[in-house]
Enzyme design. Structure first.
Site, PDB file in Angstrom:
ATOM      1  N   HIS A  16       4.847  45.857  66.758  1.00  0.00           N
ATOM      2  CA  HIS A  16       4.733  44.877  68.014  1.00  0.00           C
ATOM      3  C   HIS A  16       5.948  44.943  68.864  1.00  0.00           C
ATOM      4  O   HIS A  16       6.925  45.180  68.639  1.00  0.00           O
ATOM      5  CB  HIS A  16       5.122  43.515  67.088  1.00  0.00           C
ATOM      6  CG  HIS A  16       4.847  42.175  68.200  1.00  0.00           C
ATOM      7  ND1 HIS A  16       5.912  41.272  68.128  1.00  0.00           N
ATOM      8  CD2 HIS A  16       3.970  41.892  68.827  1.00  0.00           C
ATOM      9  CE1 HIS A  16       5.622  40.389  68.993  1.00  0.00           C
ATOM     10  NE2 HIS A  16       4.444  40.771  69.288  1.00  0.00           N
ATOM     11  N   HIS A  58       7.490  41.131  78.440  1.00  0.00           N
ATOM     12  CA  HIS A  58       6.889  40.151  77.737  1.00  0.00           C
ATOM     13  C   HIS A  58       7.141  38.761  78.473  1.00  0.00           C
ATOM     14  O   HIS A  58       6.137  38.012  78.715  1.00  0.00           O
ATOM     15  CB  HIS A  58       7.606  39.879  76.261  1.00  0.00           C
ATOM     16  CG  HIS A  58       6.887  38.801  75.522  1.00  0.00           C
ATOM     17  ND1 HIS A  58       7.629  37.430  75.734  1.00  0.00           N
ATOM     18  CD2 HIS A  58       5.922  38.654  74.745  1.00  0.00           C
ATOM     19  CE1 HIS A  58       6.817  36.600  74.933  1.00  0.00           C
ATOM     20  NE2 HIS A  58       5.779  37.367  74.292  1.00  0.00           N
TER      21      HIS A  58
HETATM   22  O1  G3P Z   1      -0.476  40.765  70.796  1.00  0.00           O
HETATM   23  C1  G3P Z   1       0.156  40.121  69.933  1.00  0.00           C
HETATM   24  C2  G3P Z   1       1.398  39.451  70.128  1.00  0.00           C
HETATM   25  O2  G3P Z   1       2.138  40.008  70.888  1.00  0.00           O
HETATM   26  C3  G3P Z   1       1.136  38.182  70.876  1.00  0.00           C
HETATM   27  O3  G3P Z   1       2.076  37.165  71.290  1.00  0.00           O
HETATM   28  O4  G3P Z   1       3.751  36.514  72.740  1.00  0.00           O
HETATM   29  O5  G3P Z   1       4.418  38.273  71.104  1.00  0.00           O
HETATM   30  O6  G3P Z   1       3.168  38.736  73.240  1.00  0.00           O
HETATM   31  P1  G3P Z   1       3.506  37.869  72.040  1.00  0.00           P
HETATM   32 MG    MG Z   2       2.370  40.679  72.979  1.00  0.00          MG
END
Ligand code: G3P
Ligand code: MG
Length: 249
Positions: A16, A58
């Site tokens: 992630h 992000h």
């Molecule tokens: O794509 C999975 C996850 O990254 C979604 O939430 O806020 O971490 O981008 P976020």
């Molecule tokens: Mg994400």
């Protein structure tokens, strides 16, 4: 324990924002760290600079992960490239720069990493971001890698991505699975639903699976929780610590 669907080329563990537990999120260092820790795929977030360049980030605001401040959307690419995106995490990473999507693709090609690219539009630029990112990927995606998976919380961005890359696999992102999830996936022609594992119920996971869609959960940093989700039939999890979930890969 049932292993997630083997019919998909997408692995059941996806790093992630890169391996963001070990390196600053959405940086080339995080992509490298993910590969080093054995990840096969990574997820990262893409938004547009003021002058329309897709970059990895992000947050809408620069304050948390850079030494700058204010909205990313108000900065040109050359201004963004001045910022340090490593030092906030650790001084070991001082000097890391915001990667362009182009640089990220070059790193993926070099590392042999597949990717879920999350389209993360800043407010008001949903269609432009979906269109730009999908068009760029259609043109520049490395031929040695499996087809990328596009995802977004933004329905407008997904619709725009579909408009330029109709056959690119797409996933709708949600926090809680809404009651009309099926209608939304049909509307956007998405083959997968990505949701926050904290709000997922076993019955809902079964419902999505039985309807023939892939279901993935973010952000799962414990092996015990991952095991439970896989037992429920979840196809994949996003984790900041791919090393903790290595036994599932
Ligand atoms: O794509 C999975 C996850 O990254 C979604 O939430 O806020 O971490 O981008 P976020
Ligand atoms: Mg994400």
């Amino acid at each position: 324990m049932e292993k997630p669907s083997a019919s998909s080329a997408i692995p059941c563990v996806i790093a992630h924002r890169g391996a963001s537990g070990h390196a600053p999120e959405n940086t080339l260092a995080a992509l490298r760290k993910a590969a080093e820790l054995g990840a096969i795929w990574v997820e990262f977030d893409v938004m547009l600079s003021r002058d329309g360049w897709p970059v990895l980030m992000h947050d809408d605001d620069l304050a948390r992960t850079t030494d700058g401040r204010g909205p990313l959307a108000e900065m040109s690419l050359s201004q963004l490239r001045e910022l340090d995106v490593g030092r906030w995490f650790s001084k070991v990473f001082a000097g890391e720069r915001i990667p362009t999507l182009k640089e990220a693709l070059a790193a993926l090609a070099e590392l042999g990493l597949g990717a879920n690219i999350e389209i993360k539009p800043t407010p008001g630029r949903e269609t432009e971001t979906g269109h730009t990112v999908a068009a760029y990927l259609a043109e520049a995606w490395p031929s040695n890698l499996p087809q990328p998976l596009l995802s977004s919380f933004s329905r407008e961005a997904l619709a725009a991505a579909r408009g330029v890359a109709e056959t690119a696999p797409r996933a709708l992102l949600v926090n809680r699975v809404p009651s009309d999830w099926h209608a939304r996936l049909i509307e956007l022609d998405c083959g997968a639903l990505h949701c926050n594992h904290r709000f997922l119920k076993r019955e809902k996971a079964a419902e999505v699976q039985e309807a023939g869609y892939s279901l993935r959960c973010y952000t799962v940093n414990s092996a015990a929780r991952a095991r439970m989700l896989f037992d429920w039939g979840v196809d994949g999890v996003f984790t900041d610590y791919p090393d903790r979930l290595r036994s599932f890969v």
